[in-house]
Scaffold this motif. Structure first.
Motif, mmCIF file in Angstrom:
data_model
loop_
_atom_site.group_PDB
_atom_site.id
_atom_site.type_symbol
_atom_site.label_atom_id
_atom_site.label_comp_id
_atom_site.label_asym_id
_atom_site.label_seq_id
_atom_site.Cartn_x
_atom_site.Cartn_y
_atom_site.Cartn_z
ATOM 1 N N ASN A 47 0.844 -1.181 0.000
ATOM 2 C CA ASN A 47 0.000 0.000 0.000
ATOM 3 C C ASN A 47 0.884 1.237 0.000
ATOM 4 O OD1 ASN A 47 -2.119 1.645 0.000
ATOM 5 N ND2 ASN A 47 -2.607 1.409 2.180
ATOM 6 N N LEU A 48 0.791 1.971 -1.077
ATOM 7 C CA LEU A 48 1.691 3.101 -1.258
ATOM 8 C C LEU A 48 0.912 4.395 -1.058
ATOM 9 C CD1 LEU A 48 4.613 2.613 -2.116
ATOM 10 C CD2 LEU A 48 3.989 3.330 -4.407
ATOM 11 N N PRO A 49 1.466 5.327 -0.306
ATOM 12 C CA PRO A 49 0.823 6.647 -0.254
ATOM 13 C C PRO A 49 1.217 7.453 -1.504
ATOM 14 C CG PRO A 49 2.773 6.651 1.114
ATOM 15 C CD PRO A 49 2.688 5.283 0.504
ATOM 16 N N HIS A 50 0.613 8.619 -1.688
ATOM 17 C CA HIS A 50 1.192 9.539 -2.669
ATOM 18 C C HIS A 50 2.520 9.988 -2.109
ATOM 19 C CE1 HIS A 50 -2.418 9.655 -4.931
ATOM 20 N NE2 HIS A 50 -3.142 10.235 -3.984
ATOM 21 N N MET A 51 3.490 10.192 -2.985
ATOM 22 C CA MET A 51 4.810 10.504 -2.464
ATOM 23 C C MET A 51 5.364 11.791 -3.047
ATOM 24 S SD MET A 51 6.503 6.774 -2.555
ATOM 25 C CE MET A 51 5.828 6.533 -4.160
ATOM 26 N N LEU A 52 6.173 12.452 -2.254
ATOM 27 C CA LEU A 52 6.884 13.630 -2.730
ATOM 28 C C LEU A 52 8.345 13.463 -2.365
ATOM 29 C CD1 LEU A 52 6.996 16.530 -3.812
ATOM 30 C CD2 LEU A 52 6.372 17.331 -1.561
ATOM 31 N N PHE A 53 9.177 13.285 -3.382
ATOM 32 C CA PHE A 53 10.618 13.155 -3.132
ATOM 33 C C PHE A 53 11.255 14.499 -3.370
ATOM 34 C CE2 PHE A 53 11.076 8.419 -4.497
ATOM 35 C CZ PHE A 53 10.205 8.068 -3.480
ATOM 36 N N TYR A 54 12.055 14.954 -2.417
ATOM 37 C CA TYR A 54 12.770 16.193 -2.701
ATOM 38 C C TYR A 54 14.185 16.121 -2.159
ATOM 39 C CZ TYR A 54 11.705 17.515 2.136
ATOM 40 O OH TYR A 54 11.609 17.542 3.499
ATOM 41 N N GLY A 55 15.057 16.888 -2.779
ATOM 42 C CA GLY A 55 16.455 16.881 -2.382
ATOM 43 C C GLY A 55 17.310 17.412 -3.504
ATOM 44 N N PRO A 56 18.579 17.689 -3.216
ATOM 45 C CA PRO A 56 19.462 18.246 -4.247
ATOM 46 C C PRO A 56 19.702 17.263 -5.394
ATOM 47 C CG PRO A 56 20.665 17.822 -2.200
ATOM 48 C CD PRO A 56 19.235 17.597 -1.911
ATOM 49 N N ILE B 167 6.520 23.535 -4.662
ATOM 50 C CA ILE B 167 5.307 22.725 -4.797
ATOM 51 C C ILE B 167 4.245 23.408 -3.957
ATOM 52 C CG2 ILE B 167 4.307 20.459 -4.385
ATOM 53 C CD1 ILE B 167 6.443 20.325 -6.435
ATOM 54 N N ILE B 168 3.082 23.621 -4.531
ATOM 55 C CA ILE B 168 2.064 24.352 -3.767
ATOM 56 C C ILE B 168 1.612 23.516 -2.567
ATOM 57 C CG2 ILE B 168 1.270 25.742 -5.720
ATOM 58 C CD1 ILE B 168 -1.081 23.783 -5.991
ATOM 59 N N ASP B 169 1.253 24.214 -1.513
ATOM 60 C CA ASP B 169 0.934 23.537 -0.256
ATOM 61 C C ASP B 169 -0.131 22.460 -0.372
ATOM 62 O OD1 ASP B 169 2.826 24.633 1.259
ATOM 63 O OD2 ASP B 169 1.605 26.272 2.051
ATOM 64 N N PRO B 170 -1.237 22.730 -1.073
ATOM 65 C CA PRO B 170 -2.285 21.702 -1.154
ATOM 66 C C PRO B 170 -1.777 20.390 -1.726
ATOM 67 C CG PRO B 170 -3.052 23.765 -2.090
ATOM 68 C CD PRO B 170 -1.614 23.946 -1.790
ATOM 69 N N LEU B 171 -0.822 20.447 -2.644
ATOM 70 C CA LEU B 171 -0.266 19.209 -3.193
ATOM 71 C C LEU B 171 0.646 18.561 -2.167
ATOM 72 C CD1 LEU B 171 0.861 19.450 -6.908
ATOM 73 C CD2 LEU B 171 -1.090 18.302 -5.896
ATOM 74 N N ALA B 172 1.498 19.379 -1.564
ATOM 75 C CA ALA B 172 2.477 18.840 -0.616
ATOM 76 C C ALA B 172 1.780 18.143 0.541
ATOM 77 C CB ALA B 172 3.373 19.963 -0.113
ATOM 78 N N SER B 173 0.616 18.709 0.951
ATOM 79 C CA SER B 173 -0.057 18.110 2.102
ATOM 80 C C SER B 173 -0.757 16.807 1.737
ATOM 81 C CB SER B 173 -1.056 19.101 2.686
ATOM 82 O OG SER B 173 -2.163 19.203 1.831
ATOM 83 N N ARG B 174 -0.907 16.533 0.460
ATOM 84 C CA ARG B 174 -1.523 15.265 0.059
ATOM 85 C C ARG B 174 -0.505 14.135 -0.050
ATOM 86 N NH1 ARG B 174 -4.825 19.044 -2.129
ATOM 87 N NH2 ARG B 174 -7.034 18.548 -2.368
ATOM 88 N N CYS B 175 0.762 14.494 0.045
ATOM 89 C CA CYS B 175 1.793 13.488 -0.161
ATOM 90 C C CYS B 175 2.554 13.231 1.132
ATOM 91 C CB CYS B 175 2.811 13.961 -1.191
ATOM 92 S SG CYS B 175 2.102 14.402 -2.751
ATOM 93 N N SER B 176 3.102 12.021 1.235
ATOM 94 C CA SER B 176 4.071 11.841 2.316
ATOM 95 C C SER B 176 5.430 12.218 1.750
ATOM 96 C CB SER B 176 4.066 10.410 2.829
ATOM 97 O OG SER B 176 4.266 9.527 1.776
ATOM 98 N N LYS B 177 6.143 13.034 2.507
ATOM 99 C CA LYS B 177 7.375 13.616 1.976
ATOM 100 C C LYS B 177 8.576 12.767 2.328
ATOM 101 C CE LYS B 177 5.663 18.283 2.412
ATOM 102 N NZ LYS B 177 5.315 18.887 3.683
ATOM 103 N N PHE B 178 9.472 12.660 1.378
ATOM 104 C CA PHE B 178 10.733 11.983 1.647
ATOM 105 C C PHE B 178 11.864 12.923 1.282
ATOM 106 C CE2 PHE B 178 7.738 8.582 0.790
ATOM 107 C CZ PHE B 178 7.995 7.714 1.826
ATOM 108 N N ARG B 179 12.698 13.204 2.271
ATOM 109 C CA ARG B 179 13.813 14.087 1.950
ATOM 110 C C ARG B 179 15.019 13.241 1.577
ATOM 111 N NH1 ARG B 179 18.056 17.377 4.045
ATOM 112 N NH2 ARG B 179 18.209 16.170 5.961
#
Lengths: 387, 352
Positions: A67-76, A186-198
């Motif tokens: 079961n995968l959440p929506h994801m947001l990957f960010y980093g350099p 990334i606009i806040d509404p999108l970011a809040s829908r994803c689990s973030k991975f730094r």
């Protein structure tokens, strides 16, 4: 379709065909295909991903639960964001199913609001394709599709807002993975829908391990200190380090084959061995001596003589030699900020100068004037000790 | 034909300086060829080296060049006309021609090229090369569009980016390319080139003159060659001390500098404005005007205010890039300079 490009087999075939037309193998390994090492050594599975232990362990757990959440990957850049999601997708679906289950869009694709409305929405809408029994036994094949939006920070705000509802409506059959360098874009509404991975910049140990294993696999010989230099110039960007390593290997490997020719080889370099200097040259690092000269010229003169002429001469040479202003800025910064000779107040002033100069460079101001201005202002600060 | 074009080296072996670099390029062309980012000051020989490298890659076929005009449609249905210089093996584009729409061109054109295979089966390389001029003027969007394209289509496509500096190239692009720095030739190297050209043209070559041209050109080989040709075209007998005619615009700028120094009054600014407008209408880039003017003024003033003048020159040059009416900033610089000079002179008065 973008998803075709995941087909590694096809890509490799094409690559093999292209190498067969060329008789010459540039490197010591005869079977070497002209694939950038960055692609060749892209992690194939999640466990291959270097140094992002936290992220990988979280993803691994989701892999088991399917079961995968929506994801947001960010980093350099160069920290393995794209590699991770591709590896994850492959572990989930296997190479065959990936074609129908994964849609990858990146900044090279048109991603205006219309595309989000049509292409993304349509892909999100369609029912999940069935999988063969053989495939299902090997891979988890969870009942949802993945849409990868690479370089999402270059999407317009409108396009991002258009995604909001789409993400929620079809969340049963589609998962999104956004990848970006700057999470703030990334606009806040999108970011809040994803689990973030730094994704953090790679630490020294992991980079070293990876680089030496690649060097070993490719049979590259290098001088002492080359890996250290690579780590230093790459600054946590593994892709950069690997590209540099490959470039250097190509240059020296190829030079080695033609030692009979009267070509000039880097002085002191033995055939086929990568030197520290060649890495620096590829990375565009300015020789220490040039920076020394510049520093020297900025020192306050006795009897209140102006520093203009010596500084101007050296700056002119730096510009004519084609060194990038950003690199001058960076190396000078490292010198000055860690220097013990300066007072805290001086450092404050100098850092303020650096920040303004950096802004100007980004705005596209003329490099010659900018460097000259910077050097003269720093010289002014250096000469200001007395008062 | 100008000397510059006539005597442009065609192969990597015939390049006269940076032998190290030439042998590297040659090695790359014969091994597997990476994406390149070639940078260096203008007149250093970036383009010459690239053309020579292309020839090394594909043979003489790259010299048969045709110009295509293509039409692209933006998302807002605007038609863009765009010129492409192409041979059967490579394409050369200057995306900054279309300004803000360069992203469209990059996306459409590169993908189209990348998705088609090399037609000529006898070609030495499977990939096509796309040379992108003025890469440092690409917008952020266009550069972002390049990122994944460069990785995905690497079997079919190699990029060569040409730039004057790497400052405006985003980090992800820099980490995907091999950086090649082309430094400007030293004055000695320029002298050698000039002598060689003179010999081939059967001209009487004077050492002193070559030396002076080399120094005057500011390590810009193209400029040196043009000056060299101009001197020989204008004078029947060339001696060591034949004066070097500066280009018109440069003469005008030195005239402006003299005028500024001669009188410090608002009326003078008005006079200077007319000349600045004159330069601008003749399409001299405002940055060049400001820079040349600064470096013409610098030798005329006292050491103590040089740093300040440079500071303001850099300041207004930066403003030039942000604003869109160059004349304001040029004039502001002139006014600022006058003020600096005046207050410096006033201080002197107080001191004595």
């Amino acid at each position: 379709m973008a998803s075709n490009f995941f087909d590694l087999k096809k890509r490799k075939e094409a690559a093999a065909a292209s190498s067969s037309s060329k008789q010459k193998a540039g490197l010591s390994q005869a079977a070497d295909r002209p694939v950038p090492w960055v692609e060749k050594y892209r992690p194939k599975t999640l466990s291959d991903v270097t140094a992002q232990d936290h992220t990988v362990s979280v993803l691994r757990r989701t892999l088991q639960s399917s079961n995968l959440p929506h994801m947001l990957f960010y980093g350099p850049p160069g920290t393995g964001k794209t590699s991770t999601i591709l590896a994850l997708a492959k572990e989930l679906y296997g190479p065959e199913l990936m074609k129908t289950r994964v849609l990858e869009l990146n900044a090279s694709d048109e991603r205006g609001i219309s595309i989000v409305r049509e292409k993304v929405k349509n892909f999100a809408k369609i029912a999940v394709s069935t999988t063969t029994a053989a495939n299902a036994s090997k891979y988890p094949c969870p009942p949802y599709k993945i849409i990868i939006l690479d370089e999402a920070d270059s999407m317009t705000h409108d396009a991002q807002s258009a995604l909001r509802r789409t993400m929620e409506t079809y969340s049963k059959i589609t998962r999104f993975c956004l990848i970006c360098n700057y999470v703030t874009r990334i606009i806040d509404p999108l970011a809040s829908r994803c689990s973030k991975f730094r994704f953090k910049p790679l630490d020294e140990g992991n980079t070293r391990l990876r680089l030496s294993s690649i060097a070993e696999a490719e049979g590259v010989k290098y001088q002492e200190g080359v890996v250290d230099t690579l780590i230093k110039v790459a600054d946590g960007d593994l892709r950069k380090a690997i590209t540099f390593l490959q470039s250097a290997a190509k240059l020296h490997g190829a030079v080695k084959e033609r030692t009979g020719d009267d070509m000039e080889v880097d002085s002191g370099a033995k055939g086929g061995e990568i030197t520290v200097r060649s890495i620096e040259e590829i990375a565009g690092v300015i020789p220490e001596k040039t920076i020394d000269d510049l520093m020297q010229s900025m020192e306050p003169r006795p009897h209140g003589q102006a520093v203009y002429t010596p500084v101007a001469t050296i700056v002119q040479d730096i510009v004519a030699d084609g060194w990038s202003a950003a690199q001058v800025l960076l190396q000078l910064y490292n010198r000055l900020v860690f220097s013990d000779m300066l007072t805290g107040n001086q450092k404050n002033q100098i850092v303020a100068i650096f920040s303004e100069i950096d802004k100007r460079l980004v705005d596209g101001a003329d490099e010659h004037l900018v460097i000259l201005d910077m050097s003269l202002r720093i010289a002014g600060v250096l000469g200001d000790t007395g008062s | 034909m100008l000397f510059v074009d006539k005597h442009r080296p065609k192969t990597l072996d015939s390049l006269t300086y940076h032998h190290d670099l030439s042998s590297r390029l040659k090695a790359l062309a014969n091994g597997d060829f990476p994406h390149l980012l070639v940078y260096g000051p203008s007149g250093a020989g970036k383009k010459t080296r690239i053309i020579a490298t292309l020839k090394e890659l594909y043979g003489p076929g790259v010299e048969k060049i045709k110009i295509d005009s293509r039409i692209f449609t933006t998302t807002s249905n605007r038609k863009l006309e765009f010129n492409i210089v192409a041979s059967i093996y490579h394409l050369e584009i200057t995306p900054s021609d279309v300004g803000n729409y360069d992203r469209v061109v990059i996306q459409d054109l590169l993908k189209e090229v990348a998705q088609t295979q090399q037609v000529d089966l006898a070609a030495k390389q499977r990939f096509k090369v796309v040379v992108i001029n003025e890469a440092d003027h690409l917008t952020r969007d266009a550069q972002a569009a390049l990122r994944r394209t460069m990785e995905k289509y690497s079997p079919n496509l190699r990029l060569i980016l040409l730039a004057n500096s790497t400052a405006n190239i985003i980090a992800p692009i820099r980490s995907r390319t091999l950086l090649v720095r082309v430094a400007a030739p030293t004055t000695d190297e320029i002298v050698d080139v000039l002598k060689g050209v003179g010999k081939m043209e059967r001209l009487e070559v004077k050492d002193g003159l070559c030396k002076r041209i080399a120094v005057e050109s500011g390590r810009n080989l193209r400029r040196a060659l043009l000056m060299f040709e101009a001197v020989y075209a204008q004078n029947e007998v060339v001696k060591d001390n034949t004066p070097l005619p500066p280009p018109d615009w440069e003469a005008l700028i030195s005239q402006i500098a003299d005028e500024i120094m001669a009188e410090h009054s608002p009326a003078r600014i008005l006079q200077v404005r007319a000349k600045l407008y004159d330069l601008l209408t003749h399409c001299i880039p405002p940055t060049v005007i400001l820079k040349t003017l600064t470096f013409k003024l610098i030798p005329k003033i006292d050491d103590t205010i040089k740093a300040d003048v440079i500071k303001w020159s850099a300041f207004y040059e930066h403003r030039l890039h942000l604003g869109n009416k160059p004349i304001f900033h040029l004039e502001a610089f002139v006014a600022k300079f006058l003020r600096l000079l005046e207050s410096y002179l006033m201080d002197m008065d107080y001191d004595f």
